[in-house]
Design a protein around this motif. Structure first.
Motif, short mmCIF file in Angstrom:
data_model
loop_
_atom_site.label_atom_id
_atom_site.label_comp_id
_atom_site.label_asym_id
_atom_site.label_seq_id
_atom_site.Cartn_x
_atom_site.Cartn_y
_atom_site.Cartn_z
N SER A 46 0.84 -1.21 0.00
CA SER A 46 0.00 0.00 0.00
C SER A 46 0.87 1.25 0.00
O SER A 46 1.96 1.26 0.57
CB SER A 46 -0.88 0.04 1.24
OG SER A 46 -1.46 -1.23 1.47
N THR A 62 -6.43 2.38 4.38
CA THR A 62 -5.40 1.91 3.46
C THR A 62 -5.62 2.53 2.08
O THR A 62 -6.76 2.64 1.62
CB THR A 62 -5.45 0.38 3.33
OG1 THR A 62 -5.41 -0.17 4.64
CG2 THR A 62 -4.28 -0.13 2.53
N ARG A 87 -2.58 2.47 10.77
CA ARG A 87 -2.95 1.33 11.62
C ARG A 87 -3.26 1.84 13.01
O ARG A 87 -2.38 2.30 13.72
CB ARG A 87 -1.79 0.34 11.71
CG ARG A 87 -1.68 -0.52 10.47
CD ARG A 87 -0.67 -1.61 10.71
NE ARG A 87 -0.29 -2.24 9.46
CZ ARG A 87 0.83 -2.90 9.27
NH1 ARG A 87 1.70 -3.00 10.25
NH2 ARG A 87 1.09 -3.44 8.10
N GLU A 104 -0.79 3.45 4.72
CA GLU A 104 -1.59 2.63 5.61
C GLU A 104 -1.58 3.23 7.01
O GLU A 104 -0.52 3.46 7.59
CB GLU A 104 -1.04 1.20 5.63
CG GLU A 104 -2.01 0.24 6.27
CD GLU A 104 -1.52 -1.20 6.24
OE1 GLU A 104 -0.59 -1.50 5.47
OE2 GLU A 104 -2.07 -2.01 7.01
#
Lengths: 321, 324
Positions: B2, B29, B7, B5
């Motif tokens: 990607s 994402t 998280r 991203e």
């Protein structure tokens, strides 16, 4: 820079100067109706002698005639005669000008260290450096310059004997060349330091607040996002936007270079414009004061003109579209 | 891999009045060439995300979770690496073009500066090329920001963002201050550039209708978290979350006088992020809230409101759990 902008500013400055000339002339005519009479405090003097003196000081004829004569003299660089010693005002001022420009100019440049200090302090607002620099500036800013002058004179000159107590050079000195220059420098150090300390705080505080105002600007964030180092962001994006208030202040102070520093010059017997003003006020020596006022006004007007023109260079928005 | 991203990203601003959680557990994402829209009201944390990606948050801001640019965690980078990544991996088209450009420097210089910072050559020529690419004549390089119109300034910002050929472009409210005609032009330009250069685009705005035109995927934020996610057309037309529904309804349907005269805006203000209500942060303004909502804060979960449509997720008690 656009020609129209320059012309507009120059014309503005010249008309202010013209106004000052008119105002200055009438101010001193209102203050004292017959300076010649008060000069001799009613002592017996032949009427012919009085008439002659009035002619010399341009006090005969109608107010209008006096004004025309005054302006004509002015255009020839003639500022009339000092009541004291009957010397031409222009000569007396001319002699006092260089020592003053030297002293006040040096101390102004010294005080401009405050600009760098202020930018850095503002950039790291709230840091230890900022707190220290700001406290120092507040302290020196709040001390009157005559007081700093007297304390320094008492300590460094009288007690420690590091510096001469006053004047431009050692009395009776016939030195020339380098040793004369060094002697003058030695004499100038203390008064220049005093003036520098008296002004540094103002520069620092103005530069700091100008910097703080730019801190939250979006273009600084953009500069960081581009991958710029912090010190580059400060130098290339923040400082150029924090310049205007500092330029204004410098312009005002540079204008006063010709005005001298009345308190400090008097304390250190510095033979400059400030001391000449002090003596002329004590006289009172009206033609001298009139000349000095004109010089001081012209200095401020000139410095402001330079500042205005600089604005156009520093901030393109000043010039309009 | 990607391009971007996020998280479990949490961003907490530290203020004198206490900690303010601006972003709370966001996962997002972006694949190569993908366009994702991030929508929400002001103060919902969407601009914070933009700043967080390039680590531009104010000093002392608490950030947890990971921000991966091309797989590399931005928050684990050394300062030198971070500066090198900024503008080359991801660039931002900032909000408010008037204030984002330095008023005392020519726009050409500001673009050249970005190119030179990353050791680019022929900075001057390339700056002019970039300006021409966004539809501005070369002579504009010599102008100062105040000499340009709002739309022109926005184009300059876009040219600036492209200066170091980033893979990811984050557009933070790029059309907000513009009038409708200019807005359309700028949007068309962004779309064109995105297609031509295969850019990944993270498009941040409060204007849901703009996003549905520009973006393939959509994420709607409320009070620091994503409350609904899915293909943009589907989300806009059949919202699952009551907040998305209100947001979509607040734009009048063109040609429908009824919706024009009676816009269904959302009453009330978004909650103060430093004092969020218990349970679902939206319950106070929600017209379908049930008693459970005051205690239960539902996490983002798969939605089943429309059978057969994949990738729909929402954070609402009314949204089903099991995928059929």
């Amino acid at each position: 820079m656009r020609a129209g902008f320059v012309i507009r500013k120059v014309v503005g400055a010249l008309s202010t100067l013209a106004f000052v000339v008119v105002f200055n002339f009438f101010l001193f005519r209102i203050v004292n109706r017959d300076p010649v009479n008060s000069m001799f405090r009613g002592r017996n003097l032949k009427p012919e002698k009085l008439e002659e003196l009035r002619r010399k000081f341009n006090l005969d004829g109608s107010k209008w005639d006096q004004f025309v004569a005054y302006v004509r003299q002015l255009l020839h660089g003639d500022l009339g005669y000092s009541l004291k010693g009957s010397r031409p005002v222009a000569t007396v001022i001319g002699e006092a000008l260089w020592p003053t420009v030297l002293l006040v100019g040096t101390s102004t440049l010294l005080a401009m260290i405050g600009i760098t200090l202020g930018y850095r302090a503002g950039w790291r607002r709230g840091s230890a450096f900022d707190t220290t620099a700001t406290s120092f500036s507040m302290l020196t800013y709040s001390m009157p310059e005559f007081w700093i002058g007297m304390v320094f004179l008492g300590f460094f000159s009288a007690k420690l004997g590091w510096f001469p107590v006053g004047g431009l050079e050692d009395p009776g000195s016939h030195a020339s060349g380098l040793s004369k220059w060094l002697d003058e420098l030695h004499h100038m150090m203390l008064p220049a330091l005093v003036l520098g300390i008296a002004y540094v705080g103002e520069y620092m505080i103005v530069a700091r607040s100008a910097m703080i105002e730019t801190l939250n600007e979006d273009y600084l964030q953009l500069a960081r996002a581009k991958g710029m180092r912090e010190d580059e962001v400060r130098r290339r994006h923040a400082v150029p936007n924090a310049r205007l208030p500092v330029v204004s202040l410098s312009a005002i102070n540079f204008g006063f270079i010709f005005g001298g520093a009345i308190a400090v010059e008097s304390i250190f017997s510095w033979p400059g414009i400030g001391q000449a003003t002090y003596l002329a006020v004590r006289g009172p020596d009206l033609p001298m004061l009139q000349g000095l006022f004109l010089l001081i006004s012209a200095g401020v007007i000139l410095a402001n003109l330079v500042a205005d023109l600089l604005y156009g260079k520093l901030d393109p928005r000043v010039l309009g579209r | 891999m990607s391009v971007l991203e996020l998280r479990d990203l949490n961003v907490t601003y530290r203020t004198e009045g206490g900690d303010v959680p601006a972003v709370r557990g966001v996962n997002l994402t972006l694949e190569i060439g993908e366009t994702v829209g991030l929508a929400g009201e002001s103060g919902c944390g969407k601009s914070t995300i933009a700043a967080a990606v390039l680590r531009l948050l104010p000093k002392g801001t608490k950030v947890t979770g990971e921000v991966l640019l091309d797989g590399e965690d931005v928050y684990a980078m050394r300062p030198g690496r971070l500066r090198a990544v900024r503008w080359t991996s991801a660039a931002i088209v900032f909000q408010g073009a008037l204030h984002s450009l330095n008023p005392v420097r020519r726009v050409g210089q500001q673009i050249e500066e970005a190119i030179r910072l990353h050791a680019g050559e022929r900075a001057e020529t390339r700056a002019v090329e970039l300006l021409e690419r966004v539809g501005l004549p070369a002579a504009r390089a010599q102008h100062y920001p105040h000499q340009l119109s709002g739309g022109q300034r926005q184009r300059v910002l876009i040219a600036l963002a492209l200066a170091c050929e980033p893979k990811l472009l984050i557009a933070d409210e790029p059309t907000t201050a513009l009038d409708v005609m200019v807005q359309a032009q700028v949007l068309a330009l962004l779309e064109e550039l995105q297609r031509d250069r295969g850019l990944s685009l993270l498009f941040i705005t409060h204007d849901l209708s703009v996003l549905t035109h520009t973006c393939e995927k959509l994420a709607v934020m409320y009070a620091g978290r994503i409350v609904e996610q899915g293909p943009s057309k589907a989300v806009f037309e059949r919202p699952d979350h009551p907040y998305t529904r209100a947001l979509a309804a607040s734009f009048p349907t063109i040609g429908d006088p009824a919706s024009r005269m009676n816009p269904r805006g959302l009453a009330g203000d978004p909650p103060d992020p430093s004092a969020l209500p218990s349970g679902c942060p939206f319950q106070i303004r929600c017209d379908v809230a049930i008693p459970e909502c005051t205690t239960l804060d539902v996490a983002l979960r798969d939605a089943v409101s429309v059978k057969g449509l994949a990738d729909r997720r929402a954070a609402c008690v009314h949204v089903g759990v099991a995928r059929v």
